[in-house]
Design a protein around this motif. Structure first.
Motif, PDB file in Angstrom:
ATOM      1  N   ILE A 138      48.712  47.579  26.638  1.00  0.00           N
ATOM      2  CA  ILE A 138      47.815  48.667  27.007  1.00  0.00           C
ATOM      3  C   ILE A 138      48.188  49.254  28.362  1.00  0.00           C
ATOM      4  CG2 ILE A 138      45.424  49.168  27.699  1.00  0.00           C
ATOM      5  CD1 ILE A 138      44.570  47.186  25.516  1.00  0.00           C
ATOM      6  N   GLY A 139      48.654  48.404  29.264  1.00  0.00           N
ATOM      7  CA  GLY A 139      49.048  48.886  30.584  1.00  0.00           C
ATOM      8  C   GLY A 139      48.189  48.381  31.718  1.00  0.00           C
ATOM      9  N   VAL A 140      47.555  47.212  31.520  1.00  0.00           N
ATOM     10  CA  VAL A 140      46.801  46.587  32.614  1.00  0.00           C
ATOM     11  C   VAL A 140      47.801  45.780  33.435  1.00  0.00           C
ATOM     12  CG1 VAL A 140      44.924  45.027  33.238  1.00  0.00           C
ATOM     13  CG2 VAL A 140      44.736  46.422  31.176  1.00  0.00           C
ATOM     14  N   PRO A 141      48.067  46.150  34.696  1.00  0.00           N
ATOM     15  CA  PRO A 141      49.108  45.483  35.481  1.00  0.00           C
ATOM     16  C   PRO A 141      48.667  44.116  35.998  1.00  0.00           C
ATOM     17  CG  PRO A 141      48.069  47.187  36.783  1.00  0.00           C
ATOM     18  CD  PRO A 141      47.459  47.279  35.411  1.00  0.00           C
ATOM     19  N   ALA A 142      49.592  43.170  35.988  1.00  0.00           N
ATOM     20  CA  ALA A 142      49.273  41.796  36.367  1.00  0.00           C
ATOM     21  C   ALA A 142      49.072  41.626  37.873  1.00  0.00           C
ATOM     22  CB  ALA A 142      50.384  40.855  35.889  1.00  0.00           C
ATOM     23  N   HIS A 143      49.386  42.641  38.668  1.00  0.00           N
ATOM     24  CA  HIS A 143      49.187  42.486  40.111  1.00  0.00           C
ATOM     25  C   HIS A 143      47.742  42.747  40.530  1.00  0.00           C
ATOM     26  CE1 HIS A 143      49.873  46.902  39.915  1.00  0.00           C
ATOM     27  NE2 HIS A 143      49.045  46.930  40.957  1.00  0.00           N
ATOM     28  N   LEU A 144      46.932  43.220  39.590  1.00  0.00           N
ATOM     29  CA  LEU A 144      45.522  43.439  39.899  1.00  0.00           C
ATOM     30  C   LEU A 144      44.705  42.195  39.579  1.00  0.00           C
ATOM     31  CD1 LEU A 144      44.945  47.033  38.413  1.00  0.00           C
ATOM     32  CD2 LEU A 144      45.359  46.412  40.806  1.00  0.00           C
ATOM     33  N   ASN A 145      43.758  41.860  40.460  1.00  0.00           N
ATOM     34  CA  ASN A 145      42.887  40.718  40.185  1.00  0.00           C
ATOM     35  C   ASN A 145      42.132  40.898  38.873  1.00  0.00           C
ATOM     36  OD1 ASN A 145      43.569  39.350  42.522  1.00  0.00           O
ATOM     37  ND2 ASN A 145      41.894  40.217  43.717  1.00  0.00           N
ATOM     38  N   GLY A 146      41.773  42.135  38.586  1.00  0.00           N
ATOM     39  CA  GLY A 146      41.025  42.403  37.370  1.00  0.00           C
ATOM     40  C   GLY A 146      41.759  42.009  36.112  1.00  0.00           C
ATOM     41  N   TYR A 147      43.097  41.981  36.166  1.00  0.00           N
ATOM     42  CA  TYR A 147      43.889  41.548  35.013  1.00  0.00           C
ATOM     43  C   TYR A 147      43.531  40.123  34.628  1.00  0.00           C
ATOM     44  CZ  TYR A 147      47.999  39.690  32.572  1.00  0.00           C
ATOM     45  OH  TYR A 147      48.817  39.056  31.680  1.00  0.00           O
ATOM     46  N   TYR A 148      43.485  39.239  35.608  1.00  0.00           N
ATOM     47  CA  TYR A 148      43.207  37.829  35.350  1.00  0.00           C
ATOM     48  C   TYR A 148      41.751  37.627  34.940  1.00  0.00           C
ATOM     49  CZ  TYR A 148      47.728  37.340  37.519  1.00  0.00           C
ATOM     50  OH  TYR A 148      49.061  37.473  37.805  1.00  0.00           O
ATOM     51  N   PHE A 149      40.849  38.401  35.533  1.00  0.00           N
ATOM     52  CA  PHE A 149      39.446  38.286  35.159  1.00  0.00           C
ATOM     53  C   PHE A 149      39.234  38.774  33.721  1.00  0.00           C
ATOM     54  CE2 PHE A 149      38.451  39.180  39.923  1.00  0.00           C
ATOM     55  CZ  PHE A 149      38.895  37.906  40.244  1.00  0.00           C
TER      56      PHE A 149
END
Length: 264
Positions: free
Chosen positions: A148-159
């Motif tokens: 989809i394009g959610v980047p892994a460098h964002l905290n929100g990705y892991y949440f």
């Protein structure tokens, strides 16, 4: 244990009918009713309201002012909100989709309103969500988030990954409430790494990650997984909608895979 219920309505007939329907219930303690935004907000800010039955059309404004004020409160201070409205326009219902537990369309059947509130206020029997990793499931979730394009460098990705895992594992996902069951668990899990991490911060980080994907991600992948939500009319999905739809895709894929292996 009784739960404190505040009824907010400018309609005298609805107020009388609802108060009568809730007055003799063992599980409900009726607070002095409110007829407008100001009195409703004063009661909520006092910290005594656990359940809020809110008419979206009020004499001194509309219920959205109350909903906006609730979002500024700490999550643990927000009551469970049930809305009432004579309007069933799709745009209005979409605007409140993750801000209320349930929306009642008028005219109301007061006893049925009371029954539905009792059903939805009771805690589910679902065990507390677990953040224990699952290699196979995590790989499937990761593939979809990256697609989809959610980047892994964002905290929100892991949440988002952890929230999707919770819903995908749950036997009855609808019993999980993202505000009360998911955000606090994720915040507590990561508190060792970030001592000031709050459920509100988890909520905001997830929203930021979704907005990034909707702005910069793969439109084809977004259409693939979310279909109708990709339009100017609907905008991006809410955190809860995003997580639940992704979890459902993962669950369906896992089930299909299991059937394929058994067939061989």
């Amino acid at each position: 244990m009784k739960r404190n219920l505040l009824i907010v309505s400018s309609n005298a007939m609805d107020m009388a009918g609802l108060c009568a329907a809730f007055s003799n219930l063992e599980e409900i303690a009726l607070l002095p009713p409110a007829t407008g935004c100001k009195s409703a907000l004063a009661a909520v800010e006092a910290g005594t309201v656990e359940l809020l039955l809110l008419d979206l059309v009020l004499k001194d404004g509309d219920g959205f002012a109350v909903l906006d004020a609730l979002e500024k409160l700490e999550i643990q201070r927000r009551p469970l909100v049930f809305a009432m409205t004579p309007l069933t326009d799709e745009r209005l219902l979409y605007a409140i989709r993750d801000r209320v537990v349930f929306c009642f369309a008028k005219p109301l059947l007061y006893e049925q309103v009371a029954l539905r509130v009792l059903q939805l206020m009771r805690p589910g029997v679902e065990p507390a969500p677990s953040l224990r990793p699952d290699r196979t499931l995590d790989r499937k979730i990761t593939e979809r988030l990256m697609e989809i394009g959610v980047p892994a460098h964002l905290n929100g990705y892991y949440f988002l990954r952890d929230a999707i895992r919770m819903y995908a594992r749950a036997e009855t996902p609808l019993k999980l409430r993202i505000t009360r069951d998911v955000y606090p668990v994720i915040a507590a899990f990561y508190s060792e790494e970030a001592e000031d991490l709050t459920p509100c911060a988890v909520e905001n980080a997830m929203r930021t990650a979704i907005e990034f994907a909707w702005t910069h991600g793969s439109l084809a992948a977004i259409h693939k997984y979310f279909g109708y939500t990709v339009s100017e009319k609907h905008g991006r999905p809410s955190n809860a909608e995003f997580v639940m739809l992704m979890a459902e895709h993962v669950r369906i894929k896992s089930a299909d895979g299991g059937r394929s292996r058994r067939a061989r």
